[in-house]
Design an enzyme around this catalytic site. Structure first.
Site, PDB file in Angstrom:
ATOM      1  N   SER A   1      -9.485   2.445   2.774  1.00  0.00           N
ATOM      2  CA  SER A   1      -8.509   3.179   1.985  1.00  0.00           C
ATOM      3  C   SER A   1      -7.524   2.301   1.221  1.00  0.00           C
ATOM      4  O   SER A   1      -6.801   2.776   0.347  1.00  0.00           O
ATOM      5  CB  SER A   1      -7.711   4.102   2.914  1.00  0.00           C
ATOM      6  OG  SER A   1      -6.979   3.332   3.876  1.00  0.00           O
TER       7      SER A   1
ATOM      8  N   SER B   1     -10.552   0.134   6.677  1.00  0.00           N
ATOM      9  CA  SER B   1      -9.808   0.201   5.421  1.00  0.00           C
ATOM     10  C   SER B   1      -9.216  -1.106   4.932  1.00  0.00           C
ATOM     11  O   SER B   1      -8.625  -1.148   3.853  1.00  0.00           O
ATOM     12  CB  SER B   1      -8.683   1.236   5.536  1.00  0.00           C
ATOM     13  OG  SER B   1      -9.222   2.518   5.718  1.00  0.00           O
TER      14      SER B   1
ATOM     15  N   LYS C   1       0.838  -1.203   0.000  1.00  0.00           N
ATOM     16  CA  LYS C   1       0.000   0.000   0.000  1.00  0.00           C
ATOM     17  C   LYS C   1       0.869   1.248   0.000  1.00  0.00           C
ATOM     18  O   LYS C   1       1.859   1.332   0.741  1.00  0.00           O
ATOM     19  CB  LYS C   1      -0.920  -0.018   1.223  1.00  0.00           C
ATOM     20  CG  LYS C   1      -1.884   1.163   1.307  1.00  0.00           C
ATOM     21  CD  LYS C   1      -2.794   1.045   2.533  1.00  0.00           C
ATOM     22  CE  LYS C   1      -3.769   2.201   2.638  1.00  0.00           C
ATOM     23  NZ  LYS C   1      -4.676   2.067   3.801  1.00  0.00           N
TER      24      LYS C   1
END
Length: 427
Positions: free
Chosen positions: A144, A168, A75
């Site tokens: 996210s 997330s 990420k």
């Protein structure tokens, strides 16, 4: 063969048996990314040359590490020295950290091969990037950790790292139809990961099979292999069903999923009970939001002061709300979390796992928003380990999921129970 379709454990077994090697795995995954990325847009950066070089080097040495030669995604909230790290913000468009985050160092030491950085929302809040849900173009993958969930779901990589501050990891895993694991708060240090709310931020993992989580935990925290994982003779867990105080947010497909699943569990002789919680549990989501916004206003103070025009309106609004959270409200929110943790400690005497919704329903149409974390905020605040597990499809064919929650620091046991549920759902 299509090696990119294999899970992490399947890849490792194929390489251990000599059927595949790391270079083949990396090439297959990079080819999949090249073919699908124009539609899915899961990646901010792909590092082809470095990945191929790492794979070639690993093919020349003994296979002793749990993730030897396994391609992964990182990420873009997580620092990488060999690749840019933008935190989902134009403020950091040219940012190149000096060091890898602790989690990245450990995965590489365990033999993993990072293929690149996956899309994150702006500073892990709600403003999304360009990623589409692989299950259906034009639908959100959640956030996210948008790119990580989509990359795993679309067979770009078998594993990817994400983070969770509200929902997330669990929510995008549910929307994309993959396994999502958020560890116990503090299960691994967050060094090198851009903070949003330090008392909530937690590392997570996406994969396509529960057994793959065993490999990742062994790499990240030197955990012992989970005994009996996937054993058909493993006894069923004692289950508490928690619809949460926010059950009214669940759509028809989620309600039907739970009704049928609970009936199946009871019909199979599984110990099932309801857990409603006292009235004060309804305040947990507001408490999470108060703590998150207050801590975010501190964590992003420099960006806010120096680059206000490059922050999204949604993020600015949240930071301003954080300014208004006083010490009394923050203290009360943390006290409520402590009170609920004590209540859960009593529950764990009689049950092994909590079954709860992972999301209100399937992924919503549109990529301008990432969906509602209404069924995730409370568990993140309480710090319990959680796993999103694919559990079927909606009437229009989109993924649905359940969420499994375990006691603090019993992550291995939770993964074992998730493997049991995974097998049960396939019967």
């Amino acid at each position: 063969m299509h090696p990119e379709l294999l899970g992490a454990l399947e890849m490792r077994n194929a390489c251990d048996s000599g059927k595949l090697d790391s270079s083949t795995l990396v090439s297959a995954c990079l080819a999949r990314i090249a073919a699908r990325e124009p539609e899915v847009r899961a990646w901010r950066h792909v590092e082809k040359r470095d990945a191929r070089g790492r794979a070639a080097a690993l093919d020349k040495v003994a296979r002793t590490q749990p993730l030897h030669g396994i391609p992964i995604g990182i990420k873009d909230l997580i620092d990488t020295a060999s690749m840019p790290t933008g935190y989902g913000s134009p403020i950091y468009r040219n940012h190149r950290p000096k060091n890898d985050a602790l989690c990245v160092r450990r995965l590489i030491a365990a033999g993993a091969i990072p293929l690149g950085k996956t899309v994150t929302t702006e500073f892990a809040y709600f403003t999304p990037g360009p990623t589409h849900n692989p299950a259906r173009h034009g639908y959100t993958p959640g956030g996210s950790s948008s790119g990580s969930a989509a990359a795993v779901a679309d067979f770009h990589v078998p594993l990817a790292l994400g983070t969770q501050t509200a929902g997330s990891v669990i929510r995008p895993a549910a929307f994309c139809g993959v396994v999502g694991y958020k560890g116990t708060y503090g299960w691994i240090e967050m060094a090198g990961i851009k903070p949003l709310s330090p008392s909530l931020d937690t590392l997570g993992v996406f994969c396509r099979a529960v057994a793959d989580l065993d490999l990742v935990r062994r790499a990240l925290v030197a955990a012992r292999p989970i005994q009996g994982l996937g054993d058909a003779a493993r006894p069923s867990p004692r289950v508490a069903v928690c619809y949460t105080p926010f059950w009214d947010s669940a759509d028809v497909s989620t309600r039907r999923l739970f009704e049928l699943l609970v009936a199946r569990l009871e019909g199979a002789g599984v110990s099932v009970r309801d857990f409603e919680g006292e009235d004060y549990w309804a305040d947990l989501n507001d408490a999470q939001l108060a703590i998150m916004s207050r801590e975010a206003s501190v964590a992003l103070a420099r960006e806010r002061a120096e680059h206000p025009g490059e922050l999204s309106e949604a993020l600015r609004d949240m930071l301003e709300a954080g300014d208004r959270v006083g010490i009394r409200e923050e203290t009360a929110a943390k006290a409520l979390a402590t009170k609920c943790r004590h209540r859960l400690a009593q529950l764990w005497r009689d049950v092994d796992v909590i079954l709860a919704p992972a999301a209100p329903g399937p992924a919503p149409r549109g990529i301008e928003r990432t969906g509602d974390p209404v069924f995730n905020r409370m568990w993140t605040l309480l710090g319990n380990p959680a796993i999103a597990l694919p559990a079927g499809k909606s009437d229009d064919g989109l993924p649905l999921a359940i969420q499994l929650i375990g006691p603090h620091n019993e992550d291995g046991e939770l993964i074992g129970h998730a493997a049991w549920f995974e097998a049960f759902l396939k019967r």
